[in-house]
Write an enzyme that holds these catalytic residues in place. Structure first.
Site, PDB file in Angstrom:
ATOM      1  N   ARG A  44       8.299 -61.034  26.124  1.00  0.00           N
ATOM      2  CA  ARG A  44       7.199 -60.575  26.781  1.00  0.00           C
ATOM      3  C   ARG A  44       6.978 -60.799  27.953  1.00  0.00           C
ATOM      4  O   ARG A  44       7.337 -61.583  28.669  1.00  0.00           O
ATOM      5  CB  ARG A  44       5.823 -61.089  25.916  1.00  0.00           C
ATOM      6  CG  ARG A  44       4.700 -60.233  26.143  1.00  0.00           C
ATOM      7  CD  ARG A  44       3.453 -60.645  25.482  1.00  0.00           C
ATOM      8  NE  ARG A  44       2.648 -61.819  26.458  1.00  0.00           N
ATOM      9  CZ  ARG A  44       1.585 -62.292  26.372  1.00  0.00           C
ATOM     10  NH1 ARG A  44       0.549 -62.106  25.440  1.00  0.00           N
ATOM     11  NH2 ARG A  44       1.010 -63.334  27.494  1.00  0.00           N
ATOM     12  N   TYR A  77      -4.569 -61.950  32.986  1.00  0.00           N
ATOM     13  CA  TYR A  77      -4.295 -62.441  31.791  1.00  0.00           C
ATOM     14  C   TYR A  77      -2.809 -62.680  31.479  1.00  0.00           C
ATOM     15  O   TYR A  77      -2.022 -61.689  32.129  1.00  0.00           O
ATOM     16  CB  TYR A  77      -4.832 -61.514  30.493  1.00  0.00           C
ATOM     17  CG  TYR A  77      -4.164 -61.640  29.371  1.00  0.00           C
ATOM     18  CD1 TYR A  77      -2.892 -60.760  28.933  1.00  0.00           C
ATOM     19  CD2 TYR A  77      -4.307 -62.492  28.574  1.00  0.00           C
ATOM     20  CE1 TYR A  77      -2.185 -60.790  27.873  1.00  0.00           C
ATOM     21  CE2 TYR A  77      -3.506 -62.964  27.463  1.00  0.00           C
ATOM     22  CZ  TYR A  77      -2.294 -62.194  27.194  1.00  0.00           C
ATOM     23  OH  TYR A  77      -1.629 -62.347  26.052  1.00  0.00           O
ATOM     24  N   ASP A 109       1.769 -56.675  26.772  1.00  0.00           N
ATOM     25  CA  ASP A 109       0.465 -56.790  26.155  1.00  0.00           C
ATOM     26  C   ASP A 109      -0.548 -56.308  26.852  1.00  0.00           C
ATOM     27  O   ASP A 109      -0.736 -56.864  28.276  1.00  0.00           O
ATOM     28  CB  ASP A 109       0.000 -58.422  26.092  1.00  0.00           C
ATOM     29  CG  ASP A 109      -0.999 -58.539  24.950  1.00  0.00           C
ATOM     30  OD1 ASP A 109      -1.190 -59.353  24.523  1.00  0.00           O
ATOM     31  OD2 ASP A 109      -1.776 -57.509  24.839  1.00  0.00           O
ATOM     32  N   HIS A 145      -3.778 -56.168  26.421  1.00  0.00           N
ATOM     33  CA  HIS A 145      -5.012 -57.006  26.231  1.00  0.00           C
ATOM     34  C   HIS A 145      -6.139 -56.022  26.305  1.00  0.00           C
ATOM     35  O   HIS A 145      -7.103 -56.397  26.861  1.00  0.00           O
ATOM     36  CB  HIS A 145      -4.949 -58.193  27.246  1.00  0.00           C
ATOM     37  CG  HIS A 145      -5.228 -59.313  26.458  1.00  0.00           C
ATOM     38  ND1 HIS A 145      -6.379 -60.025  26.516  1.00  0.00           N
ATOM     39  CD2 HIS A 145      -4.515 -60.011  25.707  1.00  0.00           C
ATOM     40  CE1 HIS A 145      -6.362 -61.265  25.988  1.00  0.00           C
ATOM     41  NE2 HIS A 145      -5.251 -61.277  25.134  1.00  0.00           N
ATOM     42  N   GLU A 199       1.480 -53.625  23.325  1.00  0.00           N
ATOM     43  CA  GLU A 199       0.312 -54.298  22.613  1.00  0.00           C
ATOM     44  C   GLU A 199      -1.118 -54.124  22.933  1.00  0.00           C
ATOM     45  O   GLU A 199      -1.343 -54.312  24.169  1.00  0.00           O
ATOM     46  CB  GLU A 199       0.524 -55.674  22.317  1.00  0.00           C
ATOM     47  CG  GLU A 199      -0.284 -56.734  21.688  1.00  0.00           C
ATOM     48  CD  GLU A 199       0.016 -58.121  21.909  1.00  0.00           C
ATOM     49  OE1 GLU A 199       1.099 -58.357  22.330  1.00  0.00           O
ATOM     50  OE2 GLU A 199      -0.891 -59.065  21.376  1.00  0.00           O
ATOM     51  N   GLU A 226      -4.501 -58.419  16.657  1.00  0.00           N
ATOM     52  CA  GLU A 226      -4.504 -59.938  16.795  1.00  0.00           C
ATOM     53  C   GLU A 226      -6.118 -60.270  16.627  1.00  0.00           C
ATOM     54  O   GLU A 226      -6.412 -61.496  16.318  1.00  0.00           O
ATOM     55  CB  GLU A 226      -4.104 -60.521  18.027  1.00  0.00           C
ATOM     56  CG  GLU A 226      -4.773 -60.090  19.152  1.00  0.00           C
ATOM     57  CD  GLU A 226      -4.192 -60.668  20.495  1.00  0.00           C
ATOM     58  OE1 GLU A 226      -2.880 -60.343  20.736  1.00  0.00           O
ATOM     59  OE2 GLU A 226      -4.852 -61.274  21.420  1.00  0.00           O
ATOM     60  N   ARG A 278      -0.484 -57.046  13.946  1.00  0.00           N
ATOM     61  CA  ARG A 278      -0.510 -58.114  14.848  1.00  0.00           C
ATOM     62  C   ARG A 278      -1.439 -59.150  14.266  1.00  0.00           C
ATOM     63  O   ARG A 278      -1.534 -60.222  14.896  1.00  0.00           O
ATOM     64  CB  ARG A 278      -1.046 -57.648  16.351  1.00  0.00           C
ATOM     65  CG  ARG A 278       0.204 -57.006  17.301  1.00  0.00           C
ATOM     66  CD  ARG A 278       1.091 -58.187  17.615  1.00  0.00           C
ATOM     67  NE  ARG A 278       0.655 -58.985  18.689  1.00  0.00           N
ATOM     68  CZ  ARG A 278       0.914 -60.307  18.830  1.00  0.00           C
ATOM     69  NH1 ARG A 278       1.773 -61.076  18.012  1.00  0.00           N
ATOM     70  NH2 ARG A 278       0.404 -60.928  19.807  1.00  0.00           N
ATOM     71  N   GLU A 295       5.800 -63.593  17.340  1.00  0.00           N
ATOM     72  CA  GLU A 295       5.438 -64.302  18.503  1.00  0.00           C
ATOM     73  C   GLU A 295       5.594 -66.004  18.479  1.00  0.00           C
ATOM     74  O   GLU A 295       5.131 -66.277  17.624  1.00  0.00           O
ATOM     75  CB  GLU A 295       3.827 -63.774  18.897  1.00  0.00           C
ATOM     76  CG  GLU A 295       3.528 -64.717  20.175  1.00  0.00           C
ATOM     77  CD  GLU A 295       2.160 -64.035  20.526  1.00  0.00           C
ATOM     78  OE1 GLU A 295       1.512 -63.449  19.675  1.00  0.00           O
ATOM     79  OE2 GLU A 295       1.878 -64.504  21.640  1.00  0.00           O
ATOM     80  N   TRP A 345     -11.361 -58.487  27.695  1.00  0.00           N
ATOM     81  CA  TRP A 345     -10.440 -59.506  28.156  1.00  0.00           C
ATOM     82  C   TRP A 345      -9.301 -59.531  27.612  1.00  0.00           C
ATOM     83  O   TRP A 345      -9.159 -59.474  26.186  1.00  0.00           O
ATOM     84  CB  TRP A 345     -11.034 -60.921  28.344  1.00  0.00           C
ATOM     85  CG  TRP A 345     -10.052 -61.747  28.844  1.00  0.00           C
ATOM     86  CD1 TRP A 345      -9.542 -62.119  30.256  1.00  0.00           C
ATOM     87  CD2 TRP A 345      -9.236 -62.680  28.023  1.00  0.00           C
ATOM     88  NE1 TRP A 345      -8.698 -63.001  30.331  1.00  0.00           N
ATOM     89  CE2 TRP A 345      -8.589 -63.324  29.270  1.00  0.00           C
ATOM     90  CE3 TRP A 345      -9.099 -62.998  26.653  1.00  0.00           C
ATOM     91  CZ2 TRP A 345      -7.478 -64.409  28.528  1.00  0.00           C
ATOM     92  CZ3 TRP A 345      -8.110 -63.739  26.029  1.00  0.00           C
ATOM     93  CH2 TRP A 345      -7.293 -64.595  27.348  1.00  0.00           C
TER      94      TRP A 345
HETATM   95  C1  GCO Z   1      -1.220 -62.780  22.419  1.00  0.00           C
HETATM   96  C2  GCO Z   1      -2.695 -62.928  22.654  1.00  0.00           C
HETATM   97  C3  GCO Z   1      -3.271 -64.237  23.212  1.00  0.00           C
HETATM   98  C4  GCO Z   1      -4.815 -64.031  23.277  1.00  0.00           C
HETATM   99  C5  GCO Z   1      -5.043 -65.379  22.670  1.00  0.00           C
HETATM  100  C6  GCO Z   1      -6.739 -65.667  22.508  1.00  0.00           C
HETATM  101  O1  GCO Z   1      -0.730 -61.808  22.328  1.00  0.00           O
HETATM  102  O2  GCO Z   1      -0.639 -63.905  21.876  1.00  0.00           O
HETATM  103  O3  GCO Z   1      -3.222 -61.842  23.162  1.00  0.00           O
HETATM  104  O4  GCO Z   1      -2.750 -64.197  24.359  1.00  0.00           O
HETATM  105  O5  GCO Z   1      -5.175 -64.080  24.759  1.00  0.00           O
HETATM  106  O6  GCO Z   1      -4.373 -65.664  21.392  1.00  0.00           O
HETATM  107  O7  GCO Z   1      -6.774 -66.783  21.948  1.00  0.00           O
HETATM  108 MG    MG Z   2      -2.087 -60.128  22.667  1.00  0.00          MG
END
Ligand code: GCO
Ligand code: MG
Length: 409
Positions: free
Chosen positions: A147, A159, A217, A219, A243, A269, A290, A346, A409
């Protein structure tokens, strides 16, 4: 096989974790991960106050019935706190059942469908030279998929990148739940991000060639049309996936993105139920699921979700950052090895401190992860070590646009 006790263990070896340990009358123990990054004690108290008392005396073998009892019996369904608590119970019961059977959990899920689970790690850099070094370091660490996240010109911290205030260049070791009284606030500029990311992948492909599977990502930060624009701009770089391109709870937004780009999409996620994916799967709007085992109700629920995903041609991309404990990671690996529609896993790699508390038996060799053949999940928790790392309140950052508007975020 009666449940005699169900206890929570809160420990913070580098970051907070909540673990449930269930013990049967004949002394068989099972572990479950209940960690919800930044909201850990909500799950711990839900487990201790509202779930553990209901488990005592139940037959540990009745995994499905216990899952349904906790889901439908709670009346209030879904949500990250409830589903993380149910996940911990479910993982612990699978751990117990497999130990009693003298088998690793994956054998009870149908046995191995592959020799190992392709892993991806998190390369990052404040700038492109630092990023290229990080990609190289991850290749040297054995990763065969990586990644890519970088700083954005004009923004101090972003991030997925060790913040420049942390001296930069650090490995992005932990998901950044920082032990501060209030969440750290970060500033975001999507236009600057959209201008920069294509140049990043141009540099990475130029340096490492066309083969290396690269992931990115977003995010949750882009609007659907911005995500469509980025997906399209990244097509020449042949990503493995983009992602969380846009906040996934707005499922129909993915229709717009899908119309504009062939870049594969991964979402989920922050989801905790198959209901979060209904449109995404039925209309084939995503390519990878995810969700984390820890946030989706455990192995029982995750297997059902991934079987649903298989029906619509989607594959697994189980969430595995360092805020998923080694117990949750092990549960993911048993599913990764057993299911047919495996995509990628991951694997940020936990810190040495974390691995002092959680004794793992899974292995990472030649870019592939392997759950061990140890009976159960293959992870044990060292209580004495856990006691050395007391809980510290920690929060994920809060993101704001340059004008101060709170942003995803
Ligand atoms: C990822 C996620 C993490 C999150 C985290 C939040 O792809 O692993 O985006 O980076 O920020 O899991 O607790
Ligand atoms: Mg993520």
């Amino acid at each position: 096989m009666k449940i005699e006790s169900a206890e929570t263990v809160v420990t913070s070896p580098g970051r907070n974790f909540v673990t449930l340990r269930i013990t049967t009358a004949d002394g068989v123990t099972g572990l479950g991960d209940a960690t919800l990054n930044g909201r850990e004690l909500a799950v711990e108290s839900y487990l201790r106050e509202h779930v553990a008392p209901l488990l005592i005396g139940r037959d540990a073998h009745r995994i499905e019935d216990t899952w349904q009892y906790l889901y439908r019996g709670a009346y209030w369904r879904r949500g990250p706190v409830t589903m993380a608590a149910s996940a911990a119970v479910d993982m612990a019961l699978w751990d117990i059942k497999a130990k009693a059977a003298g088998m690793p959990v994956y054998q009870l899920l149908g046995g191995a469908s592959r020799t190992g689970a392709l892993a991806y790690g998190h390369a990052s850099g404040r700038d492109i030279p630092e990023l290229l070094d990080s990609v190289r370091a991850h290749q040297e660490a054995g990763y065969r998929a990586i990644r890519v996240q970088t700083g954005i010109p004009g923004l101090d911290s972003v991030y997925g990148v060790a913040s420049s205030s942390a001296g930069g260049g650090q490995r992005y070791d932990y998901e950044p739940a920082r032990p501060t009284a209030l969440p750290v606030e970060e500033t975001w500029d999507t236009r600057a991000y959209l201008r920069h990311i294509p140049t990043v992948f141009e540099a990475v492909r130029h340096e490492f060639g066309p083969e290396l599977p690269l992931l990115h990502d977003g995010h949750h930060r882009m609007t659907p049309i911005q995500a469509a624009k980025l997906g399209k701009a990244l097509e020449p770089y042949d990503l493995f996936w983009l992602e969380d391109a846009t906040p996934g709870e707005d499922q129909s937004a993915l229709r717009l993105i899908r119309q504009h780009t062939t870049t594969p999409l991964a979402i989920g996620e922050v989801f905790n139920s198959p209901h979060d994916y209904t449109l995404l799967l039925q209309e084939r709007l995503i390519d990878y699921v995810r969700s984390a085992v820890t946030h989706t109700g455990g192995i029982t629920a995750m297997k059902k979700l991934l079987d649903l995903a298989a029906h619509y041609g989607a594959k697994s991309g189980i969430h595995g950052p360092t805020d998923i404990s080694p117990v949750g990671m092990a549960a993911a690996l048993h599913l990764d090895i057993a299911i047919h529609n495996f995509g990628i896993q991951e694997y940020m790699r936990h810190s040495a401190e974390t691995l002092e508390v959680f004794r793992t038996s899974y292995t990472f060799t030649d870019g592939l992860l392997h759950p061990s053949d140890t009976p159960g999940l293959g992870v044990e928790l060292d209580d004495a070590a856990a006691a050395r790392f007391p809980y510290r309140p920690a929060y994920l950052p809060v993101n704001r646009l340059i004008d101060g508007t709170v942003h995803d975020w």
